[in-house]
Design an enzyme around this catalytic site. Sequence first.
Site, PDB file in Angstrom:
ATOM      1  N   GLY A   1      45.155   8.028  35.932  1.00  0.00           N
ATOM      2  CA  GLY A   1      45.097   7.780  37.374  1.00  0.00           C
ATOM      3  C   GLY A   1      46.486   7.804  37.953  1.00  0.00           C
ATOM      4  O   GLY A   1      47.359   7.086  37.504  1.00  0.00           O
TER       5      GLY A   1
ATOM      6  N   LYS B   1      54.348   7.935  36.309  1.00  0.00           N
ATOM      7  CA  LYS B   1      54.690   9.346  36.068  1.00  0.00           C
ATOM      8  C   LYS B   1      54.360  10.220  37.271  1.00  0.00           C
ATOM      9  O   LYS B   1      55.102  11.121  37.617  1.00  0.00           O
ATOM     10  CB  LYS B   1      53.893   9.891  34.872  1.00  0.00           C
ATOM     11  CG  LYS B   1      54.226   9.262  33.564  1.00  0.00           C
ATOM     12  CD  LYS B   1      53.339   9.796  32.457  1.00  0.00           C
ATOM     13  CE  LYS B   1      51.893   9.373  32.560  1.00  0.00           C
ATOM     14  NZ  LYS B   1      51.632   7.961  32.407  1.00  0.00           N
TER      15      LYS B   1
HETATM   16  P1  IMP Z   1      40.228   6.053  26.856  1.00  0.00           P
HETATM   17  O1  IMP Z   1      41.382   6.981  27.032  1.00  0.00           O
HETATM   18  O2  IMP Z   1      39.379   5.924  28.081  1.00  0.00           O
HETATM   19  O3  IMP Z   1      39.433   6.381  25.626  1.00  0.00           O
HETATM   20  O4  IMP Z   1      40.814   4.576  26.595  1.00  0.00           O
HETATM   21  C1  IMP Z   1      41.553   4.271  25.416  1.00  0.00           C
HETATM   22  C2  IMP Z   1      42.700   3.320  25.733  1.00  0.00           C
HETATM   23  O5  IMP Z   1      43.662   3.995  26.523  1.00  0.00           O
HETATM   24  C3  IMP Z   1      42.305   2.086  26.536  1.00  0.00           C
HETATM   25  O6  IMP Z   1      43.132   1.010  26.143  1.00  0.00           O
HETATM   26  C4  IMP Z   1      42.632   2.481  27.966  1.00  0.00           C
HETATM   27  O7  IMP Z   1      42.867   1.352  28.787  1.00  0.00           O
HETATM   28  C5  IMP Z   1      43.888   3.283  27.734  1.00  0.00           C
HETATM   29  N1  IMP Z   1      44.134   4.274  28.788  1.00  0.00           N
HETATM   30  C6  IMP Z   1      43.528   5.467  28.954  1.00  0.00           C
HETATM   31  N2  IMP Z   1      44.038   6.118  30.014  1.00  0.00           N
HETATM   32  C7  IMP Z   1      44.990   5.339  30.513  1.00  0.00           C
HETATM   33  C8  IMP Z   1      45.920   5.494  31.603  1.00  0.00           C
HETATM   34  O8  IMP Z   1      45.958   6.487  32.313  1.00  0.00           O
HETATM   35  N3  IMP Z   1      46.758   4.442  31.800  1.00  0.00           N
HETATM   36  C9  IMP Z   1      46.767   3.346  31.006  1.00  0.00           C
HETATM   37  N4  IMP Z   1      45.948   3.168  29.985  1.00  0.00           N
HETATM   38  C10 IMP Z   1      45.061   4.158  29.734  1.00  0.00           C
END
Ligand code: IMP
Length: 432
Positions: free
Chosen positions: A40, A16
């Site tokens: 990220g 994105k």
């Molecule tokens: P959290 O957002 O850190 O709580 O993670 C929850 C889930 O979302 C996990 O499976 C992470 O790997 C996924 N996740 C969170 N942010 C991203 C992102 O920017 N890209 C891909 N996966 C994400």
Amino acid sequence: MPATVIVGAQWGDEGKGKIVDLLAQHSDLVCRYQGGPNAGHTIIANGETYKFKHMPSGILWGKECVLGAGCVIDPGVFIEELDDLEGRGISTAPVRVSGNAHLIMPWHVALDRASERRLGKLQIGTTRRGIGPAYADKSARLGIRVQDLFDPKILRQKIEVALAEKNVWLERVYGATPLDLEEVVERSESYAQRLRPYIADTSLLVDRALREVKAVLLEGAQGTLLDLDHGTYPFVTSSNPIAAAAATGIGIGPNRIDRVIGVAKAYVTRVGEGPFPTEIEGPDQERVRELGGEYGTVTGRERRCGWLDLVGLRYAVRLNGITALALTKLDVLSTFAELPVCIRYRLRDGTETDEFPAHQSDFHHCEPIYEVLPGWEEPLDGVEDVAALPEAARGYVEFIERELGVKVCLIGTGAGREHVLSQESLETVLAR
Ligand code: IMP
């Protein structure tokens, strides 16, 4: 010129940032509406690599950039990003942050880590950035907001109240080290001065921009299948990446959103745990990972790789009201002779469906049914327009358009800014 949402159509990491970066040059404002430093973005511009966690990609074009009320902000991480950009000669003066956005406090990060550790095999695989605990406190009305940084009395009081409880959790429930009140207060106060110039009423700011007929990009973080309400719960993030959340996250009416561009990879990746029907078995998974550089921007983790899943994408088109698709990383598939594309799922009872299962247990046990498309087996490096794509590559794109009933407006064929083919001019993409 109206508001356009750019939304991830898979499990995040669709590229994105790069699409936003490209469209930002024809926009006036770029806004993040949810998520935090779990996101990220990697952008390669003018030979330099930039990695953003909080910052909307529009900053590289000097555009006004907004972090809306729906975001959660880790002030330490955000300030590092500001300093890094300034140090590289990029002004952060156009950045505006909502005072209503919630802060990720040190206990959120500590609790995220401790909770994942304790879940062991059942863990979600979070980015361990404190996202879930911060949004949980927001919902429980225990959160600390950006605006609290500017009232030392309130800030101390809120930290005191929160820590009294959080330290019990950290120590007694998780056996982790408690946090020191004075240290947290001092650190938080030190952020205030640095952040003050960036704080604004961002809802008003975006509304005014729209009234002045400025072009506004609303940039989602993560992706549709990580949506807290509509994603693959519980393996989701704690906010709503889907397009409708752009209105609440920024503070504008839903009728201000004119178009929704979904961003999807030409295949699929997922980081963290959770079901993934088209995950590739065997050495091809590693091949896609290597060719696509599929390692997390935030955590460095290996991303799980799968073939394109049109059932998931159809769901994303429905949930977001996607009006056009940007298909990224088509070049990564260039070495494969055959390309399986999932067109339906077979459920446990033997029935087949092309709609995303509404129940978790159906999704967990479904099997992908593939149509195998021919690969093109030649690099896409020198391709400068869609018509010059190898026939099979065009066929791949057209197949997606036919199956989903949505036009693919942009096609990514390489890492750099210049490696995005457009079916029409960028102004037209934004004005559709
Ligand atoms: P959290 O957002 O850190 O709580 O993670 C929850 C889930 O979302 C996990 O499976 C992470 O790997 C996924 N996740 C969170 N942010 C991203 C992102 O920017 N890209 C891909 N996966 C994400």
